[in-house]
Motif scaffolding. Sequence first.
Motif, PDB file in Angstrom:
ATOM      1  N   TRP A 101      10.289  -5.009  -0.439  1.00 40.66           N
ATOM      2  CA  TRP A 101       8.920  -4.593  -0.104  1.00 40.66           C
ATOM      3  C   TRP A 101       8.599  -3.241  -0.730  1.00 40.66           C
ATOM      4  O   TRP A 101       7.507  -3.043  -1.288  1.00 40.66           O
ATOM      5  CB  TRP A 101       8.771  -4.527   1.413  1.00 40.66           C
ATOM      6  N   LEU A 102       9.545  -2.317  -0.675  1.00 34.59           N
ATOM      7  CA  LEU A 102       9.336  -1.002  -1.284  1.00 34.59           C
ATOM      8  C   LEU A 102       9.129  -1.129  -2.790  1.00 34.59           C
ATOM      9  O   LEU A 102       8.208  -0.526  -3.359  1.00 34.59           O
ATOM     10  CB  LEU A 102      10.531  -0.092  -0.993  1.00 34.59           C
ATOM     11  N   ALA A 103       9.981  -1.911  -3.444  1.00 32.61           N
ATOM     12  CA  ALA A 103       9.885  -2.066  -4.896  1.00 32.61           C
ATOM     13  C   ALA A 103       8.554  -2.682  -5.306  1.00 32.61           C
ATOM     14  O   ALA A 103       7.983  -2.331  -6.342  1.00 32.61           O
ATOM     15  CB  ALA A 103      11.047  -2.913  -5.404  1.00 32.61           C
ATOM     16  N   ALA A 104       8.046  -3.598  -4.491  1.00 30.43           N
ATOM     17  CA  ALA A 104       6.800  -4.288  -4.830  1.00 30.43           C
ATOM     18  C   ALA A 104       5.567  -3.434  -4.581  1.00 30.43           C
ATOM     19  O   ALA A 104       4.510  -3.679  -5.177  1.00 30.43           O
ATOM     20  CB  ALA A 104       6.697  -5.591  -4.031  1.00 30.43           C
ATOM     21  N   ASN A 105       5.678  -2.420  -3.727  1.00 32.07           N
ATOM     22  CA  ASN A 105       4.488  -1.685  -3.301  1.00 32.07           C
ATOM     23  C   ASN A 105       4.475  -0.202  -3.648  1.00 32.07           C
ATOM     24  O   ASN A 105       3.429   0.442  -3.526  1.00 32.07           O
ATOM     25  CB  ASN A 105       4.314  -1.830  -1.785  1.00 32.07           C
ATOM     26  N   VAL A 106       5.606   0.372  -4.059  1.00 31.28           N
ATOM     27  CA  VAL A 106       5.672   1.822  -4.204  1.00 31.28           C
ATOM     28  C   VAL A 106       4.749   2.345  -5.300  1.00 31.28           C
ATOM     29  O   VAL A 106       4.124   3.405  -5.146  1.00 31.28           O
ATOM     30  CB  VAL A 106       7.131   2.282  -4.445  1.00 31.28           C
ATOM     31  N   GLN A 107       4.603   1.625  -6.420  1.00 33.65           N
ATOM     32  CA  GLN A 107       3.760   2.140  -7.498  1.00 33.65           C
ATOM     33  C   GLN A 107       2.285   2.128  -7.111  1.00 33.65           C
ATOM     34  O   GLN A 107       1.545   3.074  -7.403  1.00 33.65           O
ATOM     35  CB  GLN A 107       3.971   1.342  -8.781  1.00 33.65           C
ATOM     36  N   THR A 108       1.860   1.061  -6.441  1.00 35.54           N
ATOM     37  CA  THR A 108       0.476   1.014  -5.966  1.00 35.54           C
ATOM     38  C   THR A 108       0.213   2.147  -4.981  1.00 35.54           C
ATOM     39  O   THR A 108      -0.835   2.804  -5.021  1.00 35.54           O
ATOM     40  CB  THR A 108       0.184  -0.341  -5.297  1.00 35.54           C
ATOM     41  N   TYR A 109       1.183   2.384  -4.111  1.00 37.41           N
ATOM     42  CA  TYR A 109       1.051   3.477  -3.142  1.00 37.41           C
ATOM     43  C   TYR A 109       0.964   4.822  -3.860  1.00 37.41           C
ATOM     44  O   TYR A 109       0.133   5.673  -3.521  1.00 37.41           O
ATOM     45  CB  TYR A 109       2.242   3.453  -2.189  1.00 37.41           C
ATOM     46  N   ALA A 110       1.813   5.025  -4.875  1.00 39.47           N
ATOM     47  CA  ALA A 110       1.806   6.291  -5.616  1.00 39.47           C
ATOM     48  C   ALA A 110       0.478   6.499  -6.330  1.00 39.47           C
ATOM     49  O   ALA A 110      -0.069   7.608  -6.355  1.00 39.47           O
ATOM     50  CB  ALA A 110       2.957   6.315  -6.617  1.00 39.47           C
TER      51      ALA A 110
END
Length: 293
Positions: A101-110
């Motif tokens: 979940w982190l890998a899939a969402n971290v860039q969008t969050y950043a």
Amino acid sequence: MGNTGYKSFAALELYYVDDGTPTGQPTKPNVVTDPDYIAPVLDTVTCAPSTRYYSVEKKLSAKRNNCGSGYTGSTVTLTSYPNQFFSTVSLADANAQADAWLAANVQTYANNAGKCEVTYTPPTGGGGGGSGCLVEGTLITLPDGTTKPIEELTLDQLLLSVEIETLQDTNNTEELYKWSSTDLSENRIVSPITKLTHKIAYETIIVNDGLFEATPTHLQLVQRDGFWRFIPLGDIQLGDNLYTINQEIIPVTAVTVNLEKRNIYPMTLNPFHTFFANGILTHNYKQAIDTDY
């Protein structure tokens, strides 16, 4: 998925209430829209629940990568909180879900939560040094608000200085080039002169028709594109802004190059390195460099 501890019913069959025997009528599906629907019931004996493993707190950081040219994205951290994911297989499986979940969402969050900060690369042709100096006649502000020409200052004399809240003040030019901020909240303090010398320069930059004059390598605070940052005075542009002793922001309206001989005064303050020259907030000489002009 493992057992939840609840027993559900797939079909309904009609029984006589007096003796509990079936009526022989056809069964029907047990669906929630049927008035006779029977909801699942907790039965941990017949349907013993499976063991659940819950994920631990996990973090992953990423740098914002959708900033425009001339800007660098800040790094932010996305958190998967404890118990956010579970597995009936193993703890490793629950944690793997969190990692995925982190890998899939971290860039969008950043890209949504990160900031875009001005990137400044000092020039390589000598303009990026911190050994700039102010010219003779520049009025330096003392702690009581009075001024004195720079050539009349003395070692250990106290000057009015500024502590910028978002800046870790330093005399390291490279570190100062990395700093930028949209905010210039500041506190007035006092800092002594720890080094003061006299030299000669054959090139200076004149800003706003004499408001401010120093060598091209003098480290100057400006506001550009909404960000405050330090640049060599030789890189100043029309439209940049300067910060005054009266907490006013004034635009740069004229920049000229002077090639006549000037007396200049490299000056170092410590522990704080900012001061006011002709009412403009500026930065001191970098003591580590001791090159004649």
